[in-house]
Design an enzyme around this catalytic site. Structure first.
Site, PDB file in Angstrom:
ATOM      1  N   GLU A 150       0.848  -1.176   0.012  1.00  0.00           N
ATOM      2  CA  GLU A 150      -0.023   0.028   0.028  1.00  0.00           C
ATOM      3  C   GLU A 150       0.810   1.514  -0.274  1.00  0.00           C
ATOM      4  O   GLU A 150       0.575   2.052   0.733  1.00  0.00           O
ATOM      5  CB  GLU A 150      -0.977  -0.074   1.047  1.00  0.00           C
ATOM      6  CG  GLU A 150      -1.987  -1.217   1.212  1.00  0.00           C
ATOM      7  CD  GLU A 150      -3.067  -1.288   2.296  1.00  0.00           C
ATOM      8  OE1 GLU A 150      -2.883  -0.333   3.198  1.00  0.00           O
ATOM      9  OE2 GLU A 150      -3.738  -1.923   2.543  1.00  0.00           O
ATOM     10  N   ASP A 207      -1.148  -4.011  -3.154  1.00  0.00           N
ATOM     11  CA  ASP A 207      -2.069  -2.822  -2.861  1.00  0.00           C
ATOM     12  C   ASP A 207      -3.490  -3.103  -3.132  1.00  0.00           C
ATOM     13  O   ASP A 207      -3.756  -4.247  -3.824  1.00  0.00           O
ATOM     14  CB  ASP A 207      -1.496  -1.808  -3.678  1.00  0.00           C
ATOM     15  CG  ASP A 207      -1.670  -0.294  -3.115  1.00  0.00           C
ATOM     16  OD1 ASP A 207      -2.536  -0.105  -2.174  1.00  0.00           O
ATOM     17  OD2 ASP A 207      -0.761   0.413  -3.245  1.00  0.00           O
ATOM     18  N   GLU A 276      -5.889 -10.555  -1.471  1.00  0.00           N
ATOM     19  CA  GLU A 276      -6.912 -10.567  -0.311  1.00  0.00           C
ATOM     20  C   GLU A 276      -8.497 -10.771  -0.874  1.00  0.00           C
ATOM     21  O   GLU A 276      -8.979  -9.725  -0.306  1.00  0.00           O
ATOM     22  CB  GLU A 276      -6.400  -9.350   0.407  1.00  0.00           C
ATOM     23  CG  GLU A 276      -5.053  -9.339   0.721  1.00  0.00           C
ATOM     24  CD  GLU A 276      -4.520  -7.982   1.594  1.00  0.00           C
ATOM     25  OE1 GLU A 276      -5.366  -7.423   2.121  1.00  0.00           O
ATOM     26  OE2 GLU A 276      -3.116  -7.955   1.664  1.00  0.00           O
TER      27      GLU A 276
END
Ligand code: XIL
Length: 425
Positions: A150, A207, A276
């Site tokens: 990120e 990210d 994710e």
């Protein structure tokens, strides 16, 4: 880390259905399928479900900097090591998450005791100390690492300038502090350190919101420049070998946007992992309505059709957790299993996306004109063997549905080709 309020007893399901398809088998020819896990998942029904469904794991929290470091700067590897020993017995490979992040990291890594940003030299020492020790400690135990997590801002106004698109984090600011430069080089430095500490691990930049094109452009520009420089120095391997698309999606996420980013990243020569994955149902009440279940399931099915289309370039699709009950966003019912570990409609959709979306190739609109083709043979990828005048029109099947079937059939044909190629290779 338990998701319940401190002190509250947490009851997790003790039984899991076993007579259901296995995600890892369904996608065996395509990519690894994984989930994020915690200590609570390593016994009983939760472990059985993990074993039967997944073939790669990511620790949800236990390898983040705040889990591995104490206030005195020492290392606390105990929990992660015991979790590794446990999944190792099941032969489950592990992806490492994460070395450098602006969250879940002790403040002392980039701030002094008064809370001031460290000077560059000290921050550099801390970055090196962390990565060398952590990646070194887990070398041979992880297949890959999210080296930097990120680092790019949301909606960067000028995404082709990736340095200007970096998120203002303590790492960035400390690397800039007294250095006479932007500090943006902390990203590259982190990857170089990780390569040295664990040369066998695949190194990822990870990210969220990468289905947003501005953010995807900035990430692509950063990865390309860092990789080009590494290759220009005579290396034969990329430095950033993969981009992790976190994929915390919601029911209005557009699969076309996900596909556009996949295309953009694949063009850089890197591999992609969906790292994710979950699909939030925003505005959900106590339970999902049948309509919400269906909407979520349909999006999951469409996403997996896209993932399959790019399977040759996708290493891993990892769900962010096992079930809704233990999800970090449990109020939005984001995963494939409910809190009692029962498979949801979304599970059915993911295990058979074509079937779930009703894209049976022998639907009247297509099969009526393709009677010579054996069952399950898709139309040509370009769809050119479909009649110009959609037969559906004369049979009352709406033209737009016929067009959709033709388009999706072409997509499936492309998927099958890629899968076959992958298998052959
Ligand atoms: C989340 C975990 O799921 C939570 O348990 C924790 O409290 C906060 O972090 N992006 C990431 C993950 O890279 O590490 C985050 O995980 C979710 C967003």
């Amino acid at each position: 880390m338990l998701p319940a309020m401190a002190g509250m007893p947490v009851a997790y399901a003790s039984t899991a259905q076993t007579d259901i398809p296995s995600l890892k088998e369904v996608y065996r020819e395509d990519f690894l399928v994984g989930c994020a896990f915690s200590e609570r998942d390593l016994s009983g029904a939760r472990l059985s479900l993990i074993r039967s469904q997944f073939n790669v794991l990511t620790m949800e929290n236990a390898m983040k900097p705040d889990a591995l470091r104490n206030a005195a700067g020492g290392f606390t590897f105990g929990l992660a090591d015991s979790m590794i020993a446990s999944i190792g017995r099941d032969g489950l490979p592990l992806h490492g998450h994460t070395l450098v992040w602006h969250q879940q990291s002790p403040a002392w890594l980039n701030r002094d005791e008064q809370g001031g940003i460290l000077a560059r030299a000290e921050a550099e020492r801390n970055l090196a100390g962390h990565i060398e020790s952590v990646a070194g400690h887990f070398a041979g135990k992880v297949i890959s690492w999210d080296v930097v997590n990120e680092a790019v801002m949301d909606n960067p106004p000028n995404p082709r300038d990736w340095r200007a698109s970096l998120r203002q984090t303590d790492w960035l600011n400390a690397f800039a502090n007294g250095a006479g430069q932007s500090g943006a080089d902390y990203v590259e430095r982190a990857f170089l350190l990780a390569r040295e500490a664990d040369p066998a691990a695949k190194l990822y930049y990870n990210d969220y919101n990468l289905d947003g094109q501005a953010k995807a452009i900035a990430v692509a520009a950063m990865v390309k420049e860092i990789n080009d420089r590494y290759i220009a120095r005579g290396n034969t391997r990329l430095l950033i070998e993969g981009i992790g698309m976190q994929a915390h999606y919601h029911i209005r996420t557009k699969p076309e946007d996900v596909e556009a980013s996949l295309k953009r990243f694949v063009a850089l020569g890197v591999e992609v992992s969906i790292s994710e994955l979950d699909v939030f149902v925003t505005g959900a009440a106590e339970t999902l309505t049948p309509a919400q279940e269906k909407m979520q399931a349909e999006l999951y099915a469409r996403l997996f059709l896209v993932f399959r289309k790019y399977a040759a370039h996708i290493e891993r699709v990892t769900f962010w957790g096992l079930d809704n009950g233990s999800s970090w966003r449990k109020k939005q019912f984001p995963l494939l299993f409910d809190a009692s570990l029962a498979p949801k409609e979304a599970f059915r959709a993911v295990t058979d996306p074509e079937g779930y979306l009703g894209i049976a190739l022998e639907t009247p609109a297509v099969s009526a004109q393709n009677t010579e083709a054996p069952a399950n043979t898709p139309a040509s990828a370009s769809g050119e063997n479909l009649p110009a005048e959609a037969p559906a029109r004369s049979t009352g099947f709406p033209w737009w549905a016929a067009a959709a079937v033709a388009g999706i059939a072409a997509g499936i044909a492309a998927c099958l080709l890629i899968r076959r190629r992958k298998k052959a290779g």
